[in-house]
Design a protein around this motif. Structure first.
Motif, PDB file in Angstrom:
ATOM      1  N   VAL A  56      -0.739  23.733 -48.705  1.00 37.68           N
ATOM      2  CA  VAL A  56      -1.291  23.215 -47.450  1.00 37.68           C
ATOM      3  C   VAL A  56      -0.783  23.971 -46.224  1.00 37.68           C
ATOM      4  O   VAL A  56      -1.589  24.326 -45.350  1.00 37.68           O
ATOM      5  CB  VAL A  56      -1.059  21.689 -47.329  1.00 37.68           C
ATOM      6  CG1 VAL A  56      -1.388  21.178 -45.940  1.00 37.68           C
ATOM      7  CG2 VAL A  56      -1.898  20.959 -48.371  1.00 37.68           C
ATOM      8  N   PRO A  57       0.520  24.249 -46.077  1.00 37.20           N
ATOM      9  CA  PRO A  57       0.951  24.999 -44.892  1.00 37.20           C
ATOM     10  C   PRO A  57       0.281  26.374 -44.773  1.00 37.20           C
ATOM     11  O   PRO A  57      -0.055  26.807 -43.662  1.00 37.20           O
ATOM     12  CB  PRO A  57       2.460  25.143 -45.079  1.00 37.20           C
ATOM     13  CG  PRO A  57       2.837  24.010 -45.951  1.00 37.20           C
ATOM     14  CD  PRO A  57       1.670  23.808 -46.867  1.00 37.20           C
ATOM     15  N   LEU A  58       0.065  27.039 -45.895  1.00 40.88           N
ATOM     16  CA  LEU A  58      -0.620  28.334 -45.851  1.00 40.88           C
ATOM     17  C   LEU A  58      -2.067  28.171 -45.412  1.00 40.88           C
ATOM     18  O   LEU A  58      -2.591  28.991 -44.646  1.00 40.88           O
ATOM     19  CB  LEU A  58      -0.559  29.007 -47.216  1.00 40.88           C
ATOM     20  CG  LEU A  58       0.829  29.406 -47.691  1.00 40.88           C
ATOM     21  CD1 LEU A  58       0.768  29.932 -49.118  1.00 40.88           C
ATOM     22  CD2 LEU A  58       1.426  30.441 -46.764  1.00 40.88           C
ATOM     23  N   LEU A  59      -2.712  27.132 -45.877  1.00 37.47           N
ATOM     24  CA  LEU A  59      -4.081  26.853 -45.464  1.00 37.47           C
ATOM     25  C   LEU A  59      -4.150  26.580 -43.968  1.00 37.47           C
ATOM     26  O   LEU A  59      -5.019  27.107 -43.266  1.00 37.47           O
ATOM     27  CB  LEU A  59      -4.632  25.669 -46.257  1.00 37.47           C
ATOM     28  CG  LEU A  59      -6.031  25.199 -45.890  1.00 37.47           C
ATOM     29  CD1 LEU A  59      -7.048  26.282 -46.220  1.00 37.47           C
ATOM     30  CD2 LEU A  59      -6.359  23.919 -46.628  1.00 37.47           C
ATOM     31  N   VAL A  60      -3.235  25.777 -43.473  1.00 35.35           N
ATOM     32  CA  VAL A  60      -3.211  25.456 -42.045  1.00 35.35           C
ATOM     33  C   VAL A  60      -2.968  26.716 -41.215  1.00 35.35           C
ATOM     34  O   VAL A  60      -3.637  26.946 -40.196  1.00 35.35           O
ATOM     35  CB  VAL A  60      -2.134  24.386 -41.740  1.00 35.35           C
ATOM     36  CG1 VAL A  60      -1.921  24.216 -40.247  1.00 35.35           C
ATOM     37  CG2 VAL A  60      -2.523  23.060 -42.378  1.00 35.35           C
ATOM     38  N   LEU A  61      -2.030  27.540 -41.635  1.00 33.51           N
ATOM     39  CA  LEU A  61      -1.753  28.790 -40.929  1.00 33.51           C
ATOM     40  C   LEU A  61      -2.979  29.692 -40.929  1.00 33.51           C
ATOM     41  O   LEU A  61      -3.333  30.282 -39.898  1.00 33.51           O
ATOM     42  CB  LEU A  61      -0.567  29.503 -41.575  1.00 33.51           C
ATOM     43  CG  LEU A  61      -0.130  30.802 -40.921  1.00 33.51           C
ATOM     44  CD1 LEU A  61       0.321  30.564 -39.491  1.00 33.51           C
ATOM     45  CD2 LEU A  61       0.985  31.437 -41.733  1.00 33.51           C
ATOM     46  N   GLY A  62      -3.648  29.803 -42.053  1.00 36.30           N
ATOM     47  CA  GLY A  62      -4.852  30.625 -42.126  1.00 36.30           C
ATOM     48  C   GLY A  62      -5.967  30.105 -41.229  1.00 36.30           C
ATOM     49  O   GLY A  62      -6.629  30.883 -40.530  1.00 36.30           O
TER      50      GLY A  62
END
Length: 85
Positions: A56-62
Motif C-alpha cells: 500500500v505505501p508504494l501504491l500511495v507513493l506512485g
C-alpha cells in the motif's frame, strides 16, 4: 480543492478522482478485513493480507507522484485546463 481548480486538465481531474475513490475502497476494505479478523479471533493476518498491506505505501507513493506530475504539467502548460486526453 484540487478537483475544483479550473487550471487542471480533465486528465488530471479524472486521475485525482479515480485515485481518491480507489483509496477509499482500499481503506474501507482494510477496515472491514480487520474487524472480521478480530471477530474471528485471528491472532495474525495471513501472508496474502500482509503482502497486500506492505504494498500500500508504494501504491500511495506512485499515485501521488503521478498526480504531482500531471499537476506540474498542467501548470507549465499555462493552466488552461484544455488538455482533454
Amino acid at each position: 480543492m484540487l478537483l475544483a481548480s479550473d487550471r487542471l486538465s480533465e486528465r488530471s481531474r479524472r486521475f485525482a478522482r479515480r485515485s481518491f475513490l480507489a483509496s477509499l475502497a482500499v481503506g474501507g476494505g482494510a477496515q472491514i478485513a480487520s474487524h472480521i479478523m478480530v471477530a474471528a479471533h485471528v491472532a495474525s493476518a495471513p501472508w496474502p493480507v500482509t503482502t497486500v498491506v506492505a504494498c500500500v505505501p508504494l501504491l500511495v507513493l506512485g499515485l501521488a507522484t503521478g498526480l504531482a506530475t500531471l499537476v506540474k504539467r498542467d501548470a507549465s502548460a499555462g493552466g488552461t485546463g484544455g488538455d482533454q486526453r
